[in-house]
Design an enzyme around this catalytic site. Sequence first.
Site, PDB file in Angstrom:
ATOM      1  N   GLU A 143       0.830  -1.214   0.000  1.00 16.68           N
ATOM      2  CA  GLU A 143       0.000   0.000   0.000  1.00 16.68           C
ATOM      3  C   GLU A 143       0.864   1.264   0.000  1.00 16.68           C
ATOM      4  OE1 GLU A 143      -1.588   1.717   3.545  1.00 16.68           O
ATOM      5  OE2 GLU A 143      -1.186  -0.095   4.729  1.00 16.68           O
ATOM      6  N   LYS A 186      -3.376  -2.170  15.851  1.00 16.98           N
ATOM      7  CA  LYS A 186      -2.882  -1.355  16.964  1.00 16.98           C
ATOM      8  C   LYS A 186      -3.937  -1.211  18.029  1.00 16.98           C
ATOM      9  CE  LYS A 186       0.363   1.895  15.088  1.00 16.98           C
ATOM     10  NZ  LYS A 186       0.259   1.627  13.664  1.00 16.98           N
TER      11      LYS A 186
END
Length: 304
Positions: A25, A159
Amino acid sequence: MKQYIVLSEEVRTAKEQGKPIVALESTIISHGMPYPQNVETARAVEEIIRENGAVPATIALIDGKIKIGLTHDELEMFGKSTDVAKVSRRDLAYLLATKKMGATTVAATMICAELADIQIFVTGGIGGVHRGAETTMDISADLEELAQTNVAVICAGAKSILDLGLTMEYLETKGVPVIGYQTDVLPAFFTRTSEFALQINAKDTDEIAATLKAKWDLNLKGGAVIANPIPEEHAMDEEFINGIIESALKEAAENNIAGKDVTPFMLGKVKELTEGKSLDANIALVKHNAVIGSKIAVSFNGMK
Ligand code: PSU
Ligand code: MN
């Protein structure tokens, strides 16, 4: 559809020769890391993929085209420019139509990879259900994409700026397999473990490739999350990083950060508050994901 897609020379040759290709990405470059570490990491990750027998294809939008594979100068441009849009599913068509520069998120990269017939995609972390989503409704479009687009995403889990429990529930509802690479708990990006159990603990990359093949042979549409824990020597102290995340979340709320700005704001704040330690960890885990992702791509390609 083909009119929008431009393959780099390296990717085109790889396709002709039937070589395994790994998608990457560009939001992680333009909005996830500071310059120049972003460009250095992007180049190092591409090199790791080559060393492991696959061909890298970093994906971004340039001049009305979906570029599958970026040149040295294009990577530099995406790392340096402050005028790059963050592109998720909703933004893709507009950015192409207006020929603006766009960095693709996990969601948009999955879409573009599928269009280019690439099934394996390596990144750092995925978006998910944010803490407090029960009132903000902030749920990353990455999760919906995983539910419908046939691309496997190799990451270090999610996360803990996110609500990991709700993220796992969402993925379960949508039928997205979350495959631990040699772990039976969800890794939490900066740390190797979390309190969330995984249903699949793959012993090696062949097992992962075979699982993906079986899924798509059965036309079970959608992607998969391959969760690869950060290498031990780069893992951060759980209490330390969670304290930092709490402070960063408070600052985000105080500054009324919302929408697509939440994740980049949090990444920047965490880096600042850890004096760069989170960036070192981030770089290390992406590189390790590239090793494991390339091996999965090589194995998967051999089964086709
Ligand atoms: N998590 C990270 N680093 C990142 C991102 C997420 O640890 O760079 C980026 C990815 O591109 C991901 C996007 O797809 O943020 C998710 O943004 P949002 O939460 O706005 O959907
Ligand atoms: Mn969001």
